[in-house]
Scaffold this motif. Sequence first.
Motif, PDB file in Angstrom:
ATOM      1  N   ALA A 106       0.831  -1.209   0.000  1.00 55.30           N
ATOM      2  CA  ALA A 106       0.000   0.000   0.000  1.00 55.30           C
ATOM      3  C   ALA A 106       0.865   1.258   0.000  1.00 55.30           C
ATOM      4  O   ALA A 106       0.566   2.235  -0.696  1.00 55.30           O
ATOM      5  CB  ALA A 106      -0.934  -0.005   1.207  1.00 55.30           C
ATOM      6  N   GLU A 137       0.993   4.073  -3.081  1.00 52.07           N
ATOM      7  CA  GLU A 137       0.671   5.476  -2.824  1.00 52.07           C
ATOM      8  C   GLU A 137       1.919   6.363  -2.823  1.00 52.07           C
ATOM      9  O   GLU A 137       1.893   7.475  -2.302  1.00 52.07           O
ATOM     10  CB  GLU A 137      -0.066   5.614  -1.483  1.00 52.07           C
ATOM     11  CG  GLU A 137      -1.413   4.912  -1.430  1.00 52.07           C
ATOM     12  CD  GLU A 137      -2.413   5.473  -2.427  1.00 52.07           C
ATOM     13  OE1 GLU A 137      -2.172   6.589  -2.946  1.00 52.07           O
ATOM     14  OE2 GLU A 137      -3.424   4.802  -2.700  1.00 52.07           O
ATOM     15  N   ARG A 193      -6.194   3.657   2.158  1.00 55.28           N
ATOM     16  CA  ARG A 193      -6.314   2.476   1.304  1.00 55.28           C
ATOM     17  C   ARG A 193      -6.508   1.208   2.136  1.00 55.28           C
ATOM     18  O   ARG A 193      -7.288   0.322   1.777  1.00 55.28           O
ATOM     19  CB  ARG A 193      -5.060   2.344   0.424  1.00 55.28           C
ATOM     20  CG  ARG A 193      -5.006   1.066  -0.401  1.00 55.28           C
ATOM     21  CD  ARG A 193      -3.685   0.960  -1.129  1.00 55.28           C
ATOM     22  NE  ARG A 193      -3.600   1.877  -2.243  1.00 55.28           N
ATOM     23  CZ  ARG A 193      -3.942   1.581  -3.502  1.00 55.28           C
ATOM     24  NH1 ARG A 193      -4.396   0.369  -3.791  1.00 55.28           N
ATOM     25  NH2 ARG A 193      -3.814   2.476  -4.468  1.00 55.28           N
TER      26      ARG A 193
END
Length: 411
Positions: A347, A351, A361
């Motif tokens: 994640a 990002e 997320r």
Amino acid sequence: MNLTVGDILALPGLEALRLRAGQRHCHRPVRWYYVAENEGIADWVMGGELVFVTGINHTRDEANLLRLLQEGHQNGIAGMVILTGEAFIHAIPDSVVAQADALGIPLIEQPYMLKMVIVTQLVGTALVQRDSLLRSQREILTQLLTGDYPSIELTRQRASHLQLTLNRPHRVITLRLSGIPALFDNAPPDRAEAQLQAARQALRQALEERLATLPASLPLVTLGELFILFWPEVDAAFLDGKAWLGEMRQSLSPSLQPLSLFCGLSCTVTQAHHYRRGLGEARRALEVAESMRPDKGICDFSALGVLQLLTAIPDQELLNRFMKETLGPLFATNRKHPALLIDTLEAILQENGNVIKAAERLGIHRNTLNQRLQRIERQSDHRVNDPQWRLNVSVALLIWRMSHAQQQEFL
């Protein structure tokens, strides 16, 4: 391509045949013909047959004809021919014509004055001749796909003689039914085999019907469990083909269950001797579609980026070892969610290091994310903002997703 219903209607000597319904589906390929001598046809057809209904041995009233159409639709026949005249079936009822149109079945009327022996001889001869041509065409294409040909010049000469159009850009597309081991694990062998063959026939018929609509298309080829298409890449044809693959996969899904269909597409192939490369690319894209994109089911090799390199490495153990060395310290087998830290790290990478967006997320608080990042750095002995380690992790995550490694133990 295979002989279609439309091709049969155009055969010299069969001018008396009259198409009554299903004109939009005359591109359906005809595998063989079948003369219906029983009250029903469900137990006697396998898909792709042109069914002749005479009414000689059974009463063919309106209800029976409607039933035959329904059974034919359920079993994937190519079309139906009904013999009409004074002796047995006087005329085709309007309801039968309407149902044939509704089911998309080409319905042909044959007058009794046109003798059945003449029709079957002409149709049978045409089918045999076309089948012989297709076998030779598929032999050439198989040689090109596998690289097993005596010389490219001789292969080109044979291809030209066999009416194979190889001198335009194509994409090689591989399709495979997935879930076969589970099918045989959960059903008796005879029933599992019947389901498998029914699924393969449904897929084959859908592919050949579509190919029959393309001008100068190359025939469908099978290699083991693979169905192989050669899709022309001219104008918008390929974009239409990609959209059609998705639609076909969705429409066939109910009839294929519990199996699933996956597709892999190669980069553009412009020369006949590059078909082998195209097959390799399409197969690697197929593996990615099955392992990383099961929801979409389709993968284009040209859009894989760095995965093009990873899928080309033949030593799978080398890839797995790199993945385990990179991600192994973050995998906790003794926890309820053993891949928690790996999902967190992924994640963060997705990002671009933005902690707030990564927390959103994952659906967790920012403080929780910071605590996990501290664990990641402690267990991996690397800083998350180290560019070289982030690159290694990105590649390792691709290998992990690509190889189903999330379902296996790291050590």
